[in-house]
Design a protein around this motif. Structure first.
Motif, PDB file in Angstrom:
ATOM      1  N   SER A   1     -73.986  59.630 -62.996  1.00 56.29           N
ATOM      2  CA  SER A   1     -74.259  58.452 -62.177  1.00 56.29           C
ATOM      3  C   SER A   1     -73.010  57.597 -62.117  1.00 56.29           C
ATOM      4  O   SER A   1     -72.275  57.485 -63.105  1.00 56.29           O
ATOM      5  N   CYS A   2     -72.756  56.992 -60.963  1.00 54.35           N
ATOM      6  CA  CYS A   2     -71.516  56.243 -60.752  1.00 54.35           C
ATOM      7  C   CYS A   2     -71.800  54.760 -60.515  1.00 54.35           C
ATOM      8  O   CYS A   2     -72.755  54.399 -59.834  1.00 54.35           O
ATOM      9  N   TRP A   3     -70.963  53.936 -61.078  1.00 56.60           N
ATOM     10  CA  TRP A   3     -71.082  52.495 -60.898  1.00 56.60           C
ATOM     11  C   TRP A   3     -69.690  51.909 -60.654  1.00 56.60           C
ATOM     12  O   TRP A   3     -68.680  52.534 -60.943  1.00 56.60           O
ATOM     13  N   ASP A   4     -69.661  50.698 -60.122  1.00 54.82           N
ATOM     14  CA  ASP A   4     -68.378  50.014 -59.940  1.00 54.82           C
ATOM     15  C   ASP A   4     -68.637  48.525 -59.731  1.00 54.82           C
ATOM     16  O   ASP A   4     -69.763  48.113 -59.421  1.00 54.82           O
TER      17      ASP A   4
ATOM     18  N   GLY B   1     -85.039  67.350 -74.035  1.00 57.03           N
ATOM     19  CA  GLY B   1     -84.134  68.486 -74.176  1.00 57.03           C
ATOM     20  C   GLY B   1     -82.687  68.050 -74.227  1.00 57.03           C
ATOM     21  O   GLY B   1     -82.352  66.871 -74.384  1.00 57.03           O
ATOM     22  N   ASN B   2     -81.807  69.017 -74.049  1.00 54.46           N
ATOM     23  CA  ASN B   2     -80.373  68.801 -74.171  1.00 54.46           C
ATOM     24  C   ASN B   2     -79.826  68.163 -72.893  1.00 54.46           C
ATOM     25  O   ASN B   2     -79.619  68.839 -71.883  1.00 54.46           O
ATOM     26  N   CYS B   3     -79.614  66.845 -72.921  1.00 52.66           N
ATOM     27  CA  CYS B   3     -79.096  66.125 -71.761  1.00 52.66           C
ATOM     28  C   CYS B   3     -77.787  65.420 -72.125  1.00 52.66           C
ATOM     29  O   CYS B   3     -77.689  64.808 -73.193  1.00 52.66           O
ATOM     30  N   ARG B   4     -76.825  65.497 -71.246  1.00 50.71           N
ATOM     31  CA  ARG B   4     -75.578  64.758 -71.402  1.00 50.71           C
ATOM     32  C   ARG B   4     -75.452  63.790 -70.237  1.00 50.71           C
ATOM     33  O   ARG B   4     -75.416  64.205 -69.074  1.00 50.71           O
ATOM     34  N   VAL B   5     -75.426  62.500 -70.549  1.00 54.61           N
ATOM     35  CA  VAL B   5     -75.341  61.471 -69.516  1.00 54.61           C
ATOM     36  C   VAL B   5     -73.878  61.091 -69.304  1.00 54.61           C
ATOM     37  O   VAL B   5     -73.169  60.741 -70.252  1.00 54.61           O
ATOM     38  N   HIS B   6     -73.436  61.159 -68.051  1.00 55.64           N
ATOM     39  CA  HIS B   6     -72.060  60.824 -67.693  1.00 55.64           C
ATOM     40  C   HIS B   6     -72.114  59.581 -66.794  1.00 55.64           C
ATOM     41  O   HIS B   6     -72.508  59.670 -65.632  1.00 55.64           O
ATOM     42  N   HIS B   7     -71.750  58.439 -67.343  1.00 51.31           N
ATOM     43  CA  HIS B   7     -71.806  57.163 -66.619  1.00 51.31           C
ATOM     44  C   HIS B   7     -70.387  56.846 -66.165  1.00 51.31           C
ATOM     45  O   HIS B   7     -69.573  56.307 -66.913  1.00 51.31           O
ATOM     46  N   LEU B   8     -70.089  57.207 -64.916  1.00 52.29           N
ATOM     47  CA  LEU B   8     -68.715  57.169 -64.429  1.00 52.29           C
ATOM     48  C   LEU B   8     -68.454  55.928 -63.587  1.00 52.29           C
ATOM     49  O   LEU B   8     -69.282  55.540 -62.756  1.00 52.29           O
ATOM     50  N   ARG B   9     -67.289  55.345 -63.795  1.00 55.05           N
ATOM     51  CA  ARG B   9     -66.912  54.206 -62.960  1.00 55.05           C
ATOM     52  C   ARG B   9     -66.098  54.689 -61.764  1.00 55.05           C
ATOM     53  O   ARG B   9     -65.112  55.411 -61.913  1.00 55.05           O
ATOM     54  N   GLY B  10     -66.515  54.289 -60.575  1.00 53.92           N
ATOM     55  CA  GLY B  10     -65.802  54.662 -59.360  1.00 53.92           C
ATOM     56  C   GLY B  10     -66.762  54.987 -58.237  1.00 53.92           C
ATOM     57  O   GLY B  10     -67.988  54.929 -58.400  1.00 53.92           O
ATOM     58  N   LYS B  11     -66.215  55.332 -57.089  1.00 53.84           N
ATOM     59  CA  LYS B  11     -67.033  55.675 -55.926  1.00 53.84           C
ATOM     60  C   LYS B  11     -67.639  57.059 -56.111  1.00 53.84           C
ATOM     61  O   LYS B  11     -66.949  58.011 -56.487  1.00 53.84           O
ATOM     62  N   ALA B  12     -68.936  57.177 -55.811  1.00 56.14           N
ATOM     63  CA  ALA B  12     -69.640  58.442 -56.027  1.00 56.14           C
ATOM     64  C   ALA B  12     -69.008  59.580 -55.234  1.00 56.14           C
ATOM     65  O   ALA B  12     -68.914  60.710 -55.729  1.00 56.14           O
TER      66      ALA B  12
END
Length: 313
Positions: A192-195, A241-252
Motif C-alpha cells: 500500500s502506498c501513501w504520501d 497466515g504468512n503476510c508481509r505488509v509493505h507500507h511504501l511512501r510515494g505514488k502508487a
C-alpha cells in the motif's frame, strides 16, 4: 477457499498458449470448477464461404491439442477439470468476449496478456478494453518461471477510499490473494502506498512559515492514519497466515510496478474501478498507470455493482 465457479479462458487458437492454459487449468482445479474455453477469431472472408467451416474446425482442433499438451505438462489427469470449447468470430473481439461473459454468467475471465512491441510490461488495446468494460474479474497471464511452491503473490490495497463498495472490494482482494498465496508459496505480500503531497510546497513556499517540526508532525500523522486504515482493512478481512505488509511512501503508479520487479512478484491482485453503478465508467487513472507498467500476471477485480457499458445482446 473457492472463489470462482464459472471461469472462462479466451483463446485465439493460433499461437502457443501453454502458459495461459497452465494458469487457467490450475485455477479451475483449485476452485473445483469447470473451465469454458472460448476460441475467438476474425470473421472469415466472404469470398471463400466453402472454407469457413474447415477454418473454424482447425482452430478448435488446435485449442484441443494445446489443452492436451498443457495437461500433460502440468501432470493434470483427464477428468479433473471439465472443459467445454466454443468458437465465436467477430472483428471487434473485446465486445464479443464481454457479451459472451454476460450471456453465460462467467465470474472470471482468463486470458494470456498480449505484449506491447518492444516491451515486457503493459497491455495491448484489447486487454485494456477488457479491463475497462468486462463485468467479471480478470486474470491476465504472463509466464511464471517459478515452480508452484515458489510463486510470489501480492495484493495492492488503497485503504483511504470512504466508499463502502471500495472497502468491500479491498476485503475481497485480501481474501482472494490470501487464497492464491496459500495455493502457491504460502507468503502473501500486501502493498500500500501513501504520501504527503504538500510537504515540498510547505518547505519551499515563501508564503508559509511552517517549521520543520510542524511539517514532520503532519507527515508522520498522514503515515500513521494511512497505516491504521490499512491494518483495519486487513483485520476486517479476517485473513491470517504468512503476510508481509509493505507500507511504501510515494505514488502508487511508480512504487507498485517497481515493487513487483524488485520482489519478483509473479501475480498481482488489484482493483481497477473504485466506483459502481455508472455504465461506461472506466478504469481509474492511477490503476491504468499501474497496469501499463506491470510485468507480472494480473488478477483484476471490480466492485460489486459494477455495470458494463456493453449489453449482452
Amino acid at each position: 477457499m473457492r472463489h470462482y465457479h464459472n471461469p472462462l479462458y479466451v483463446s485465439y487458437g493460433v499461437a502457443d498458449e501453454t502458459e495461459g492454459l497452465k494458469q487457467a487449468l490450475s485455477l479451475a482445479r483449485n476452485n473445483g470448477a469447470p473451465l469454458g474455453v472460448l476460441v475467438v477469431c476474425p470473421e472469415f472472408p466472404e469470398e471463400f464461404p466453402d472454407y469457413r467451416k474447415k477454418y473454424e474446425e482447425a482452430l478448435v482442433a488446435q485449442a484441443e491439442a494445446s489443452i492436451r499438451s498443457t495437461k500433460k505438462a502440468i501432470k493434470q489427469k483427464e477428468g479433473i477439470v471439465d472443459i467445454t470449447i466454443e468458437l465465436v468470430s467477430d472483428n471487434t473481439p473485446s465486445i464479443k468476449i464481454i457479451q459472451y461473459v454476460l450471456r453465460h454468467g462467467h465470474d472470471l475471465l482468463i486470458k494470456e496478456a498480449e505484449l506491447l512491441k518492444g516491451s515486457d510490461s503493459g497491455f495491448k488495446a484489447i486487454d485494456m478494453e477488457l479491463l475497462r468494460q468486462c463485468p467479471c474479474a480478470m486474470w491476465l497471464c504472463r509466464p511464471i518461471a517459478h515452480s508452484r511452491q515458489h510463486i510470489q503473490v501480492a495484493v495492492a490495497i488503497d485503504p483511504e477510499s470512504m466508499e463502502q463498495a471500495a472497502k468491500a472490494l479491498s476485503k475481497r482482494m485480501l481474501e482472494l490473494s490470501r487464497s492464491l498465496a496459500d495455493s502457491c508459496s504460502g507468503e502473501l505480500h500486501i502493498v500500500s502506498c501513501w504520501d504527503y503531497e504538500f510537504e515540498s510546497f510547505l518547505r519551499d513556499s515563501i508564503w508559509i512559515k511552517a517549521t520543520d517540526a510542524q511539517i514532520a508532525e503532519a507527515v508522520q500523522g498522514t503515515q500513521h492514519k494511512h497505516r491504521t486504515a490499512l491494518e483495519g482493512l486487513i483485520k476486517a478481512s479476517g485473513i491470517s497466515g504468512n503476510c508481509r505488509v509493505h507500507h511504501l511512501r510515494g505514488k502508487a503508479e511508480e512504487c507498485i510496478p517497481s515493487f513487483v520487479t524488485d520482489k519478483k512478484i509473479d501475480i498481482l491482485v488489484m482493483g481497477t474501478v473504485a466506483r459502481t453503478g455508472i455504465p461506461g465508467f472506466i478504469i481509474g487513472n492511477t490503476a491504468e498507470n499501474i497496469v501499463q507498467n506491470l510485468s507480472c500476471s494480473l488478477m483484476a477485480l471490480k466492485p460489486q455493482g459494477f455495470v458494463s457499458p456493453v449489453k449482452a445482446y
